[in-house]
Design an enzyme around this catalytic site. Structure first.
Site, PDB file in Angstrom:
ATOM      1  N   ASN A   9       0.867  -1.188   0.000  1.00  0.00           N
ATOM      2  CA  ASN A   9       0.000   0.000   0.000  1.00  0.00           C
ATOM      3  C   ASN A   9       0.903   1.238   0.000  1.00  0.00           C
ATOM      4  O   ASN A   9       1.522   1.548   1.006  1.00  0.00           O
ATOM      5  CB  ASN A   9      -0.885  -0.024   1.251  1.00  0.00           C
ATOM      6  CG  ASN A   9      -1.702   1.251   1.397  1.00  0.00           C
ATOM      7  OD1 ASN A   9      -1.822   2.041   0.465  1.00  0.00           O
ATOM      8  ND2 ASN A   9      -2.269   1.449   2.584  1.00  0.00           N
ATOM      9  N   LYS A  11       0.017   4.329  -0.307  1.00  0.00           N
ATOM     10  CA  LYS A  11      -0.614   5.543   0.259  1.00  0.00           C
ATOM     11  C   LYS A  11      -0.362   6.727  -0.688  1.00  0.00           C
ATOM     12  O   LYS A  11      -0.351   6.543  -1.893  1.00  0.00           O
ATOM     13  CB  LYS A  11      -0.094   5.800   1.673  1.00  0.00           C
ATOM     14  CG  LYS A  11      -0.145   4.538   2.537  1.00  0.00           C
ATOM     15  CD  LYS A  11       0.107   4.803   3.981  1.00  0.00           C
ATOM     16  CE  LYS A  11       0.141   3.475   4.722  1.00  0.00           C
ATOM     17  NZ  LYS A  11       0.148   3.623   6.159  1.00  0.00           N
ATOM     18  N   HIS A  95      -9.348   1.026   5.315  1.00  0.00           N
ATOM     19  CA  HIS A  95      -8.030   1.219   5.941  1.00  0.00           C
ATOM     20  C   HIS A  95      -8.194   2.140   7.157  1.00  0.00           C
ATOM     21  O   HIS A  95      -9.021   3.051   7.141  1.00  0.00           O
ATOM     22  CB  HIS A  95      -7.062   1.828   4.934  1.00  0.00           C
ATOM     23  CG  HIS A  95      -5.650   1.828   5.417  1.00  0.00           C
ATOM     24  ND1 HIS A  95      -5.174   2.798   6.269  1.00  0.00           N
ATOM     25  CD2 HIS A  95      -4.629   0.970   5.204  1.00  0.00           C
ATOM     26  CE1 HIS A  95      -3.904   2.533   6.553  1.00  0.00           C
ATOM     27  NE2 HIS A  95      -3.555   1.427   5.910  1.00  0.00           N
ATOM     28  N   GLU A  97      -6.586   4.558   8.172  1.00  0.00           N
ATOM     29  CA  GLU A  97      -6.452   6.002   7.872  1.00  0.00           C
ATOM     30  C   GLU A  97      -7.752   6.550   7.285  1.00  0.00           C
ATOM     31  O   GLU A  97      -8.107   7.703   7.511  1.00  0.00           O
ATOM     32  CB  GLU A  97      -5.251   6.227   6.935  1.00  0.00           C
ATOM     33  CG  GLU A  97      -3.948   6.062   7.692  1.00  0.00           C
ATOM     34  CD  GLU A  97      -2.774   5.574   6.861  1.00  0.00           C
ATOM     35  OE1 GLU A  97      -2.827   5.657   5.619  1.00  0.00           O
ATOM     36  OE2 GLU A  97      -1.806   5.090   7.472  1.00  0.00           O
ATOM     37  N   GLU A 167      -5.142  -5.209  10.724  1.00  0.00           N
ATOM     38  CA  GLU A 167      -4.094  -4.213  10.908  1.00  0.00           C
ATOM     39  C   GLU A 167      -4.325  -3.484  12.231  1.00  0.00           C
ATOM     40  O   GLU A 167      -5.107  -2.525  12.288  1.00  0.00           O
ATOM     41  CB  GLU A 167      -4.115  -3.187   9.776  1.00  0.00           C
ATOM     42  CG  GLU A 167      -3.892  -3.789   8.403  1.00  0.00           C
ATOM     43  CD  GLU A 167      -3.354  -2.746   7.433  1.00  0.00           C
ATOM     44  OE1 GLU A 167      -2.262  -2.958   6.908  1.00  0.00           O
ATOM     45  OE2 GLU A 167      -4.011  -1.714   7.232  1.00  0.00           O
ATOM     46  N   GLY A 173       2.659   2.041  10.700  1.00  0.00           N
ATOM     47  CA  GLY A 173       3.596   3.149  10.512  1.00  0.00           C
ATOM     48  C   GLY A 173       4.330   3.545  11.787  1.00  0.00           C
ATOM     49  O   GLY A 173       4.940   4.610  11.851  1.00  0.00           O
ATOM     50  N   SER A 213       3.656  -2.354  10.263  1.00  0.00           N
ATOM     51  CA  SER A 213       5.115  -2.348  10.380  1.00  0.00           C
ATOM     52  C   SER A 213       5.759  -3.674   9.977  1.00  0.00           C
ATOM     53  O   SER A 213       6.712  -4.129  10.623  1.00  0.00           O
ATOM     54  CB  SER A 213       5.538  -1.918  11.784  1.00  0.00           C
ATOM     55  OG  SER A 213       5.086  -0.591  12.036  1.00  0.00           O
TER      56      SER A 213
HETATM   57  C1  PEP Z   1      -0.669   0.049   6.096  1.00  0.00           C
HETATM   58  O1  PEP Z   1      -0.754   1.235   5.903  1.00  0.00           O
HETATM   59  O2  PEP Z   1      -1.538  -0.719   5.673  1.00  0.00           O
HETATM   60  C2  PEP Z   1       0.490  -0.441   6.834  1.00  0.00           C
HETATM   61  C3  PEP Z   1       0.442  -1.640   7.324  1.00  0.00           C
HETATM   62  O3  PEP Z   1       1.545   0.448   7.001  1.00  0.00           O
HETATM   63  P1  PEP Z   1       2.996   0.114   7.631  1.00  0.00           P
HETATM   64  O4  PEP Z   1       3.464  -1.180   7.002  1.00  0.00           O
HETATM   65  O5  PEP Z   1       3.854   1.275   7.229  1.00  0.00           O
HETATM   66  O6  PEP Z   1       2.811  -0.008   9.077  1.00  0.00           O
END
Ligand code: PEP
Length: 249
Positions: A9, A11, A95, A97, A167, A173, A213
């Site tokens: 992803n 973003k 997601h 976000e 997630e 992040g 992460s």
């Molecule tokens: C995401 O945005 O779906 C995600 C898992 O980000 P990150 O791997 O940077 O934590």
């Protein structure tokens, strides 16, 4: 047996030129079809160019969001049909976000999931708890609420056409990954919940990705967990070497 999925992803990162450069590099790096399903989710502006760059490869293209209406007066929005036309096979929905920064509710996410399925796009349906919810011992209740709301009125046939991504919001992040055991616990809960509602067979075939992460360092251990069928990767998917490493690990 579920084919593991590695999805990136991006973003709001990468210009069209950068996205195409990445796609060409990835295509060259994956000379033989990978054992894992590989999906990349660039920003909207780069979708069509990246679809062209991936032509002839096994890499699949995802969008990061959609609007649930097929068309109309929704300034700034993009429909499922438009995404399909641009070359997408998948779309990320719900997601964290989108939920926290753009106010998406479970009900809205439910309508978006339906719109994706109606347009034959495979939704990657994201769910996950906040840190304070985990600390209050509410993780399963939150996951259940998000599953119930997001999948309201869905049949087992519908479930067969989507992917779930767990997630934990506190791990996105932040560099804090759920331990493989913590992640597996929630994945097992999702597997059991879907088995109770939609039947064992449907649940056993449901791909449940972990996100938060994930990096080349921790992915192998996460993927060894019995109910983790792949990863949704944010930051570490932006660098081609680290993404290729995660696909091949
Ligand atoms: C995401 O945005 O779906 C995600 C898992 O980000 P990150 O791997 O940077 O934590």
């Amino acid at each position: 047996m579920i084919r593991p999925i590695i999805a990136g992803n991006w973003k709001m990162n990468k210009t069209i030129a950068e996205a195409v450069g990445f796609a060409e590099g990835l295509k060259a790096a994956l000379k033989t079809p990978p054992a894992r399903e590989v999906i990349v989710a660039p920003p909207f502006t780069a979708l069509q160019a990246v679809a062209q760059a991936f032509r002839g490869s096994a890499v699949r293209l995802a969008a990061q969001n959609l609007h649930e209406a097929p068309k109309g007066a929704f300034t700034g929005e993009i429909s499922a049909g438009m995404l399909q036309e641009a070359g997408c096979t998948h779309v990320i929905i719900g997601h964290s976000e989108r939920r926290t920064l753009f106010g998406e509710t479970d009900d809205r996410i439910n309508r978006k999931l339906r719109a994706a399925l109606d347009a034959s796009l495979t939704p990657i349906f994201c769910i996950g708890e906040l840190l304070q919810e985990r600390e209050a011992g509410e993780t399963e209740a939150v996951i259940e609420r998000q599953l119930k709301g997001g999948l309201n009125n869905f049949t087992s046939g519908d479930i067969g056409h989507l992917v779930v991504a767990y997630e934990p919001v506190w791990a996105i992040g932040t560099g804090k990954t759920a331990s493989p055991g913590q992640a597996q616990e929630v994945h097992r809960f999702i597997r059991r919940w879907t088995a109770d509602r939609y039947g064992k067979e449907t649940s056993a075939e449901l791909a449940i990705l972990y996100g938060g992460s994930v990096t080349p360092k921790n992915i192998a251990e996460l993927l060894q967990q019995p109910d983790i069928n792949g990863a949704l990767v944010g930051g570490a998917s932006l660098d081609i070497d680290s993404f290729v490493q995660m696909i091949g690990c």
